[in-house]
Design an enzyme around this catalytic site. Structure first.
Site, PDB file in Angstrom:
ATOM      1  N   PRO A 163      -3.092 -12.646  56.451  1.00 15.46           N
ATOM      2  CA  PRO A 163      -1.574 -11.637  56.564  1.00 15.46           C
ATOM      3  C   PRO A 163      -0.716 -12.338  56.608  1.00 15.46           C
ATOM      4  CG  PRO A 163      -3.562 -10.789  58.518  1.00 15.46           C
ATOM      5  CD  PRO A 163      -4.691 -12.256  57.967  1.00 15.46           C
ATOM      6  N   GLU A 166      -9.400 -13.402  64.991  1.00 15.01           N
ATOM      7  CA  GLU A 166      -8.211 -13.590  65.488  1.00 15.01           C
ATOM      8  C   GLU A 166      -7.403 -14.014  64.172  1.00 15.01           C
ATOM      9  OE1 GLU A 166      -8.684 -10.708  67.695  1.00 15.01           O
ATOM     10  OE2 GLU A 166      -6.837 -11.159  67.451  1.00 15.01           O
ATOM     11  N   ARG A 222     -11.776 -10.969  35.800  1.00 14.72           N
ATOM     12  CA  ARG A 222     -11.577 -10.166  34.197  1.00 14.72           C
ATOM     13  C   ARG A 222      -9.967 -10.691  33.359  1.00 14.72           C
ATOM     14  NH1 ARG A 222      -7.855  -6.910  34.304  1.00 14.72           N
ATOM     15  NH2 ARG A 222      -8.902  -5.449  33.028  1.00 14.72           N
ATOM     16  N   ASP A 233      -3.760  -4.047  30.108  1.00 18.66           N
ATOM     17  CA  ASP A 233      -3.728  -4.325  31.703  1.00 18.66           C
ATOM     18  C   ASP A 233      -2.625  -3.433  32.316  1.00 18.66           C
ATOM     19  OD1 ASP A 233      -5.722  -7.242  33.011  1.00 18.66           O
ATOM     20  OD2 ASP A 233      -6.233  -5.043  32.194  1.00 18.66           O
TER      21      ASP A 233
HETATM   22  C1  4FV Z   1      -6.094  -9.906  55.249  1.00 21.35           C
HETATM   23  C2  4FV Z   1      -5.771  -9.360  54.477  1.00 21.35           C
HETATM   24  C3  4FV Z   1      -6.897 -10.057  56.695  1.00 21.35           C
HETATM   25  C4  4FV Z   1      -6.945 -11.338  59.867  1.00 21.35           C
HETATM   26  C5  4FV Z   1      -7.854 -11.841  61.294  1.00 21.35           C
HETATM   27  C6  4FV Z   1      -9.419 -12.003  59.439  1.00 21.35           C
HETATM   28  C7  4FV Z   1      -7.663 -10.737  59.027  1.00 21.35           C
HETATM   29  C8  4FV Z   1      -9.568 -12.330  60.291  1.00 21.35           C
HETATM   30  N1  4FV Z   1      -7.014 -11.352  54.610  1.00 21.35           N
HETATM   31  N2  4FV Z   1      -5.414 -10.504  53.353  1.00 21.35           N
HETATM   32  N3  4FV Z   1      -4.362  -8.823  55.211  1.00 21.35           N
HETATM   33  N4  4FV Z   1      -7.630 -10.907  57.112  1.00 21.35           N
HETATM   34  O1  4FV Z   1      -6.378  -8.940  57.254  1.00 21.35           O
HETATM   35  O2  4FV Z   1      -6.108 -11.030  53.336  1.00 21.35           O
HETATM   36  O3  4FV Z   1      -9.625 -13.399  60.141  1.00 21.35           O
END
Ligand code: 4FV
Length: 262
Positions: free
Chosen positions: A88, A115, A153, A168
């Site tokens: 995130p 986490e 793609r 697209d």
């Molecule tokens: C996430 C997202 C996501 C966070 C902790 C996986 C999680 C756990 N990855 N975009 N939104 N990852 O929430 O890519 O490790």
């Protein structure tokens, strides 16, 4: 393009590699795709890949050693590939980023769980942090699939003649126009006449206008800093004219004298 996914759940990708356009791209050797189990690089009888967070708190953190060892092992075989951590914290994925990633020689996706991963991995082993959106997933695997799908793609030769990425959504940063197929009439609703006309110039103009209207109504944010070309300007001006006529008609109905701001 070579995709490698580092994960503690490699089996999640089996159905993903074996269906649809991804499968066809693999079969046509347009992409190569594989998974590496991070647990195979974890020490001890239980091949532990996670541990309690320093400083306390809930949840577990992915240990740096198995991640570092697995990334090094893959980079040894593909030194030109870029490592991408799904998190995130990353830049939010979009079609522009997909187009850029599609130019890479190879991508190594690091899928976190719990986490997240020990920060020292982010500092020293990750080239790019990407998020698929502002929400929290249970793991990076589904995010890796989203990016692999969107990038695959765009690789030349992956989409056959009929389907091309040129038209697209977001190729012109506009939402796509409406699509119709047989039957001509469905539950009383006809397909727009212009699409049956065979007049490709008119059909192109109609599709552009539909894309502009949809983007204006559904995603005006996409239009904010977007340059407008002459054909689009003509359409927008025609709209203003139409809207002006509507206002004037309503004004004359309600007997009000002039237009606001005139
Ligand atoms: C996430 C997202 C996501 C966070 C902790 C996986 C999680 C756990 N990855 N975009 N939104 N990852 O929430 O890519 O490790």
């Amino acid at each position: 393009m070579n995709f490698v996914v580092l994960t503690i759940f490699p089996e999640m990708f089996i159905p993903f590699w074996e269906h649809g356009i991804i499968k066809r791209a693999v079969d046509r050797s347009k992409i190569s795709a594989s998974t590496v189990n991070i647990r195979d690089f974890a020490e001890g009888r239980h091949h532990t890949t996670d541990d309690r967070p320093y400083g306390g708190g809930c949840g577990m953190v992915m240990k740096p050693e198995p991640l570092a060892a697995s990334i090094r092992a893959v980079k040894k075989k593909q030194p030109c590939s870029r490592t991408v951590l799904l998190t995130p914290q990353g830049r939010v994925f979009n079609q522009k980023i997909a187009r850029t990633l599609a130019l890479s020689e190879g991508l190594i996706f690091v899928c976190g769980r719990y986490e997240g991963v020990d920060e020292r991995i982010c500092d020293s082993f990750i080239d790019d942090e990407i998020s698929i959106g502002d929400y929290v997933l249970t793991g990076g695997e589904v995010a890796a699939m989203v990016i692999i799908d969107a990038v695959t793609r765009l690789i030349p030769g992956v989409l056959g003649g009929a389907d091309s990425a040129e038209k697209d959504s977001f190729s012109e940063d506009l939402l796509e126009h409406a699509h119709y197929t047989r039957p001509r009439t469905f539950e009383g609703t006809e397909v727009p006449e212009v699409l049956l006309s065979g007049n490709h110039k008119e059909i192109e103009k109609w599709r552009l206008e539909m894309s502009l209207i949809r983007t204006f109504l559904k995603r005006p944010d996409l239009l904010k800093n977007r340059p407008v070309n002459t054909q689009e300007m003509e359409i927008l001006e025609k709209w203003c004219l139409d809207i002006r006529k509507i206002i004037q008609a309503r004004q004359s109905l309600s007997g009000a004298d002039s237009l606001p701001g005139n």
